[in-house]
Design a protein around this motif. Structure first.
Motif, PDB file in Angstrom:
ATOM      1  N   GLN A  53       1.077  -1.032  -0.059  1.00 41.25           N
ATOM      2  CA  GLN A  53       0.000   0.032  -0.480  1.00 41.25           C
ATOM      3  C   GLN A  53       1.040   1.081   0.062  1.00 41.25           C
ATOM      4  O   GLN A  53       2.081   1.520   0.868  1.00 41.25           O
ATOM      5  CB  GLN A  53      -0.864  -0.279   1.273  1.00 41.25           C
ATOM      6  N   LYS A  54       0.370   1.960  -0.775  1.00 41.67           N
ATOM      7  CA  LYS A  54       1.385   3.977  -1.213  1.00 41.67           C
ATOM      8  C   LYS A  54       1.240   4.099   0.313  1.00 41.67           C
ATOM      9  O   LYS A  54      -0.735   4.309   1.598  1.00 41.67           O
ATOM     10  CB  LYS A  54       0.839   4.277  -2.439  1.00 41.67           C
ATOM     11  N   LYS A 109      -2.541   0.649 -11.672  1.00 45.26           N
ATOM     12  CA  LYS A 109      -2.855   0.877 -10.273  1.00 45.26           C
ATOM     13  C   LYS A 109      -1.100   1.045  -9.670  1.00 45.26           C
ATOM     14  O   LYS A 109      -1.474   1.520  -8.204  1.00 45.26           O
ATOM     15  CB  LYS A 109      -3.020  -0.764  -9.458  1.00 45.26           C
ATOM     16  N   ASP A 112      -0.599   4.582  -9.456  1.00 48.33           N
ATOM     17  CA  ASP A 112      -1.988   5.301  -7.703  1.00 48.33           C
ATOM     18  C   ASP A 112      -2.261   4.843  -6.371  1.00 48.33           C
ATOM     19  O   ASP A 112      -2.256   6.194  -6.109  1.00 48.33           O
ATOM     20  CB  ASP A 112      -3.717   4.747  -8.500  1.00 48.33           C
ATOM     21  N   GLN A 113      -2.178   3.777  -6.305  1.00 51.83           N
ATOM     22  CA  GLN A 113      -2.143   3.253  -5.166  1.00 51.83           C
ATOM     23  C   GLN A 113      -1.397   2.622  -3.846  1.00 51.83           C
ATOM     24  O   GLN A 113      -1.627   2.266  -3.114  1.00 51.83           O
ATOM     25  CB  GLN A 113      -3.918   2.123  -5.033  1.00 51.83           C
TER      26      GLN A 113
END
Length: 164
Positions: A53-54, A109, A112-113
């Motif tokens: 998870q970023k 993905k 972004d996330q």
């Protein structure tokens, strides 16, 4: 077991489980939190490729390389693994695009996330889970008393070390 067979064994077990708990073992103030991660691939060089998870902070604020532990466990499997190694956040677009395991939607993905992280395995502990077979009350009583008088620290996992 030869080194190559050991690596193939660990690689197969990691890919069978597919998810792990990611522990950042760094002493840094700013570090990735403990989280569940998805394994994308274990390559032939001993890297485990993960999606994490970023974080809200900029990736430039984090350490370039940091020690991690990955605990691989899946319900229904009679084994689990603990992998220790060094992790790096992969931000270079050329390195991301060079990997053949990504589709376009996965690359979007990642931007972004999620963050792509590679972990160089240095040590892997393979543990077989104890099965709980139904025994008679007499057998259970004998087991309780026998374990009371034995040294319970005799169990050792199978440990595999990476070779450079």
């Amino acid at each position: 077991m030869q080194v190559n067979q050991q690596f193939n064994f660990v690689q197969q077990k990691i890919e069978e489980i597919g998810t792990a708990i990611f522990f950042n073992l760094s002493d840094s103030v700013l570090k990735f939190p403990t989280t569940i991660v998805s394994t994308l691939k274990v390559d032939d060089f001993g890297f485990v490729w993960l999606l994490v998870q970023k974080p809200k902070q900029s990736l430039r604020e984090f350490e370039e390389g940091f020690p991690v532990r990955l605990d691989f466990y899946k319900k229904g499997k009679n084994y689990f693994l603990q992998v220790a190694g060094k992790a790096w956040v992969v931000t270079d677009p050329e390195e991301i695009n060079a990997l053949s395991l990504f589709q376009e939607d996965l690359i979007q993905k990642i931007d972004d996330q999620m963050v792509l992280v590679k972990v160089k395995m240095q040590k892997a502990d393979y543990h077989e889970a104890q099965t709980t077979a139904r025994n008679s009350w007499w057998h259970n009583t004998v087991n309780v008393f026998s374990t009371m008088f034995k040294n319970s620290n005799t169990y050792q996992p199978s440990t595999y070390y990476a070779t450079s």
